[in-house]
Motif scaffolding. Structure first.
Motif, PDB file in Angstrom:
ATOM      1  N   GLU A 195       9.695 -10.878  -5.860  1.00  0.00           N
ATOM      2  CA  GLU A 195       9.301 -10.451  -4.501  1.00  0.00           C
ATOM      3  C   GLU A 195       7.799 -10.641  -4.335  1.00  0.00           C
ATOM      4  OE1 GLU A 195      10.534  -6.435  -3.568  1.00  0.00           O
ATOM      5  OE2 GLU A 195       9.818  -5.622  -5.442  1.00  0.00           O
ATOM      6  N   GLN A 196       7.423 -11.178  -3.185  1.00  0.00           N
ATOM      7  CA  GLN A 196       6.015 -11.508  -2.926  1.00  0.00           C
ATOM      8  C   GLN A 196       5.170 -10.246  -2.762  1.00  0.00           C
ATOM      9  OE1 GLN A 196       5.573 -14.453  -3.497  1.00  0.00           O
ATOM     10  NE2 GLN A 196       7.612 -15.280  -3.128  1.00  0.00           N
ATOM     11  N   THR A 197       5.763  -9.221  -2.161  1.00  0.00           N
ATOM     12  CA  THR A 197       5.097  -7.921  -2.056  1.00  0.00           C
ATOM     13  C   THR A 197       6.075  -6.923  -2.664  1.00  0.00           C
ATOM     14  OG1 THR A 197       4.439  -8.658   0.147  1.00  0.00           O
ATOM     15  CG2 THR A 197       3.925  -6.386  -0.409  1.00  0.00           C
ATOM     16  N   THR A 198       5.576  -6.043  -3.502  1.00  0.00           N
ATOM     17  CA  THR A 198       6.505  -5.108  -4.163  1.00  0.00           C
ATOM     18  C   THR A 198       6.993  -4.070  -3.157  1.00  0.00           C
ATOM     19  OG1 THR A 198       5.302  -5.464  -6.195  1.00  0.00           O
ATOM     20  CG2 THR A 198       6.797  -3.595  -6.178  1.00  0.00           C
ATOM     21  N   GLU A 221      -0.439 -12.865  -7.353  1.00  0.00           N
ATOM     22  CA  GLU A 221      -0.670 -12.777  -5.891  1.00  0.00           C
ATOM     23  C   GLU A 221      -0.284 -11.404  -5.343  1.00  0.00           C
ATOM     24  OE1 GLU A 221       2.588 -15.182  -6.568  1.00  0.00           O
ATOM     25  OE2 GLU A 221       0.941 -15.381  -7.992  1.00  0.00           O
ATOM     26  N   GLY A 222       0.266 -10.513  -6.169  1.00  0.00           N
ATOM     27  CA  GLY A 222       0.521  -9.160  -5.670  1.00  0.00           C
ATOM     28  C   GLY A 222       1.934  -8.652  -5.793  1.00  0.00           C
ATOM     29  N   GLY A 223       2.943  -9.503  -5.812  1.00  0.00           N
ATOM     30  CA  GLY A 223       4.322  -9.014  -5.883  1.00  0.00           C
ATOM     31  C   GLY A 223       4.754  -8.757  -7.321  1.00  0.00           C
ATOM     32  N   LEU A 270       4.680  10.390  -4.129  1.00  0.00           N
ATOM     33  CA  LEU A 270       3.483   9.564  -3.924  1.00  0.00           C
ATOM     34  C   LEU A 270       3.597   8.252  -4.692  1.00  0.00           C
ATOM     35  CD1 LEU A 270       0.710  12.331  -4.156  1.00  0.00           C
ATOM     36  CD2 LEU A 270       1.623  11.264  -2.086  1.00  0.00           C
ATOM     37  N   ASN A 271       4.814   7.755  -4.826  1.00  0.00           N
ATOM     38  CA  ASN A 271       5.005   6.439  -5.442  1.00  0.00           C
ATOM     39  C   ASN A 271       4.117   5.439  -4.684  1.00  0.00           C
ATOM     40  OD1 ASN A 271       6.120   3.756  -5.608  1.00  0.00           O
ATOM     41  ND2 ASN A 271       7.909   4.648  -6.596  1.00  0.00           N
ATOM     42  N   PRO A 272       3.285   4.674  -5.400  1.00  0.00           N
ATOM     43  CA  PRO A 272       2.327   3.794  -4.714  1.00  0.00           C
ATOM     44  C   PRO A 272       2.976   2.731  -3.812  1.00  0.00           C
ATOM     45  CG  PRO A 272       2.085   3.655  -7.119  1.00  0.00           C
ATOM     46  CD  PRO A 272       3.128   4.689  -6.852  1.00  0.00           C
ATOM     47  N   THR A 273       4.277   2.461  -4.001  1.00  0.00           N
ATOM     48  CA  THR A 273       4.938   1.513  -3.088  1.00  0.00           C
ATOM     49  C   THR A 273       5.311   2.179  -1.757  1.00  0.00           C
ATOM     50  OG1 THR A 273       7.152   1.972  -3.993  1.00  0.00           O
ATOM     51  CG2 THR A 273       5.917   0.161  -5.006  1.00  0.00           C
ATOM     52  N   ARG A 274       5.000   3.480  -1.634  1.00  0.00           N
ATOM     53  CA  ARG A 274       5.372   4.228  -0.418  1.00  0.00           C
ATOM     54  C   ARG A 274       4.177   4.856   0.306  1.00  0.00           C
ATOM     55  NH1 ARG A 274      10.547   6.624  -0.573  1.00  0.00           N
ATOM     56  NH2 ARG A 274      10.056   7.421   1.492  1.00  0.00           N
ATOM     57  N   THR A 275       2.956   4.711  -0.236  1.00  0.00           N
ATOM     58  CA  THR A 275       1.855   5.546   0.264  1.00  0.00           C
ATOM     59  C   THR A 275       0.925   4.837   1.265  1.00  0.00           C
ATOM     60  OG1 THR A 275       0.711   5.035  -1.795  1.00  0.00           O
ATOM     61  CG2 THR A 275       1.755   7.190  -1.655  1.00  0.00           C
ATOM     62  N   GLY A 276       1.381   3.722   1.826  1.00  0.00           N
ATOM     63  CA  GLY A 276       0.542   3.016   2.801  1.00  0.00           C
ATOM     64  C   GLY A 276       0.114   3.910   3.960  1.00  0.00           C
ATOM     65  N   PHE A 277       0.985   4.845   4.355  1.00  0.00           N
ATOM     66  CA  PHE A 277       0.656   5.755   5.464  1.00  0.00           C
ATOM     67  C   PHE A 277      -0.626   6.546   5.160  1.00  0.00           C
ATOM     68  CE2 PHE A 277       1.207  10.125   7.243  1.00  0.00           C
ATOM     69  CZ  PHE A 277       1.110   9.812   8.592  1.00  0.00           C
ATOM     70  N   PRO A 322       5.363  -3.242   3.820  1.00  0.00           N
ATOM     71  CA  PRO A 322       6.446  -2.605   3.053  1.00  0.00           C
ATOM     72  C   PRO A 322       6.095  -1.196   2.569  1.00  0.00           C
ATOM     73  CG  PRO A 322       6.116  -4.872   2.334  1.00  0.00           C
ATOM     74  CD  PRO A 322       4.968  -4.536   3.245  1.00  0.00           C
ATOM     75  N   THR A 323       4.822  -0.883   2.419  1.00  0.00           N
ATOM     76  CA  THR A 323       4.441   0.444   1.896  1.00  0.00           C
ATOM     77  C   THR A 323       4.434   1.526   2.978  1.00  0.00           C
ATOM     78  OG1 THR A 323       2.064   0.162   2.274  1.00  0.00           O
ATOM     79  CG2 THR A 323       2.938  -0.670   0.181  1.00  0.00           C
ATOM     80  N   LEU A 324       4.647   1.128   4.243  1.00  0.00           N
ATOM     81  CA  LEU A 324       4.621   2.133   5.323  1.00  0.00           C
ATOM     82  C   LEU A 324       5.613   1.818   6.434  1.00  0.00           C
ATOM     83  CD1 LEU A 324       2.950   0.280   7.412  1.00  0.00           C
ATOM     84  CD2 LEU A 324       0.951   1.370   6.463  1.00  0.00           C
TER      85      LEU A 324
END
Ligand code: S3P
Length: 442
Positions: A195-198, A221-223, A270-277, A322-324
């Motif tokens: 996946e390009q972005t996790t 590249e980030g994913g 606070l999983n970092p794949t969910r904390t974009g907000f 994807p994080t928010l």
């Protein structure tokens, strides 16, 4: 639960005085779904503490029972005796209600291990794209029939899958999870997902907690690249479900917008794949602190304290989406209360949620006196430091409904939200919880 239109009613939210206090938000929806599915597939008894008791997770529970899980509910905890990966052939069509996560994630297990099953959902779910999960599962050897346009109901004759390497064309944790589950239950081979972005990685974390070995490599590249070998057994375990950051977001937003508020939200995931907000509200100038950070079974959590703040408009770029993704409706409301322009790019996935959330939020904001416009892959909101108020439709979408509820609390005249019952999908206690924080309206 299928949301019945005849059952739904409007709910009015009046302007609120300052919100204060401490709240335990409901359990994480994504983690609860996964714990039910892995509990079904495991040997032995899985205990799920702090599960989200809401309509979507009850859809997963109903489907798991139809596939042979024995479930015991004890207050805040669920005990699931699994079938150890030999699924019972269901006697009837599996009904996922409004839950896209149930349908897509369980498809991975059905494709690998069920005799014959048909799976469907409510009218919203039957409009949502399923080609994204059908196509990779067919590449693995699955036999799946779908209605034209690749929408539910879907029927599966399961068995004999083989591993594949698959690059996700859209960042979707539901699709990733379906393929990982199918890969684990496949007859032979290893399955690799790129996946390009996790996207949210609860399935990876939880599989590890159930004793499965996965290999994960970050891409430069980030994913990420994640591989699971077939033939491994899941061992029942205890899952501690953190509070859902996507539910906490509504209270955080209300506290930011209603003058004089200070609210603390406990045990938030606070999983970092969910904390974009959280990153976005900091960029908007929001006063927010995180304390008591800790980790349980690979999932980070902590307490959030949020205070009323003067907000400014921001830009949100595709790699953050994807994080928010589920917080974008309430971010649209915050943007209207900010000063300056907010622009969201690369969020076309929002059009394929429980409703088209770009259209729903833009038309709703305009109805309550805001200035917003749709773009193909996002929206633009002209912040005006507040909203007058009015009457909006939730379009049967729980996150749209709660976004306009908190808009009402901070508005000048209040907001009436039509078709309010849909909040039962993820947050049946929402009204009780805002009253707990000091809201005195209806
Ligand atoms: C979810 C993944 C996201 C999210 C949804 C829950 C999950 O959907 O929007 O609310 O639990 O995996 P996509 O996988 O379609 O991006």
């Amino acid at each position: 639960m299928t949301v019945s239109k005849s059952n739904s009613h409007p709910q009015y939210f009046s302007p609120s005085s300052a919100l204060h206090g401490t709240l335990q938000v409901p359990g994480d929806k994504s983690i609860t779904h996964r714990a039910i599915l892995l509990g079904l597939l495991a040997e032995g008894e899985t205990e799920i503490d702090g599960w989200l008791d809401a309509a979507d997770c009850r859809s997963s529970l109903r489907v798991a029972r139809s596939l042979g899980a024995r479930v015991n509910e004890q207050g805040n905890a669920l005990q699931i005796r699994g079938v150890g990966s030999t699924l019972k052939e269901p006697e009837d069509v599996l009904d996922c209600g409004n839950s896209g996560t149930t349908l897509r994630v369980f498809m991975g297990a059905l494709a690998a291990r069920v005799g014959f099953a048909c799976i469907t959902g409510d009218d919203s779910l039957r409009r949502r794209p399923m080609g994204r999960v059908i196509q990779p599962l067919r590449e693995m050897g699955a036999q799946i029939a779908a209605r034209s346009g690749n929408v539910a109901p879907l029927c599966v004759q399961g068995g004999n899958l083989h591993g594949i390497e698959y690059t996700l064309p859209v960042a979707s944790a539901q699709v990733k999870s379906a393929i990982l589950v199918a890969g684990l239950l496949a007859t032979k081979g290893a399955t690799t997902i790129v996946e390009q972005t996790t996207s949210r990685d609860h399935t990876e974390n939880m599989m590890a907690g159930f004793g499965v070995q996965l290999h994960r490599d970050r891409l430069p590249e980030g994913g990420q690249r994640v591989t699971v070998s077939s033939g491994q057994l899941l061992h029942a375990t205890r899952v501690q479900v953190p509070g859902d950051i996507s539910s906490a977001a509504f209270h955080a937003a209300a506290a930011l917008m209603v003058p004089g508020s200070t609210v603390t939200l406990l045990n938030v995931g606070l999983n970092p794949t969910r904390t974009g907000f959280l990153n976005v509200i900091r960029r908007m100038g929001g006063n927010m602190t995180v304390t008591n950070r800790r980790e349980s079974a690979g999932e980070a959590m902590g307490d959030l304290t949020v205070r009323a703040s003067t907000l400014r408009g921001v830009e949100i770029h595709p790699e953050e989406i994807p994080t928010l993704i589920d917080e974008l409706p309430v971010i649209a409301v915050l943007a209207a209360f900010a000063q300056g322009t907010t622009r969201i790019y690369g969020a076309d996935e929002l059009r394929y949620k429980e409703t088209d959330r770009i259209a729903a939020m833009v038309s709703g904001l305009r109805t309550v006196g805001g200035t917003a416009e749709e773009t193909e892959d996002g929206f633009i909101v002209q912040g005006q430091g507040g909203l007058p108020g009015g009457r909006v439709s939730s379009y049967g979408d729980h996150r749209v409904a709660m976004s306009f509820a908190v808009a009402g609390l901070a508005s000048q005249k209040g907001v009436e939200v039509d078709d309010w019952n849909c909040v039962d999908i993820s947050y049946p206690r929402f009204l009780m919880d805002i009253h707990h924080l000091g809201y005195t309206g209806p």
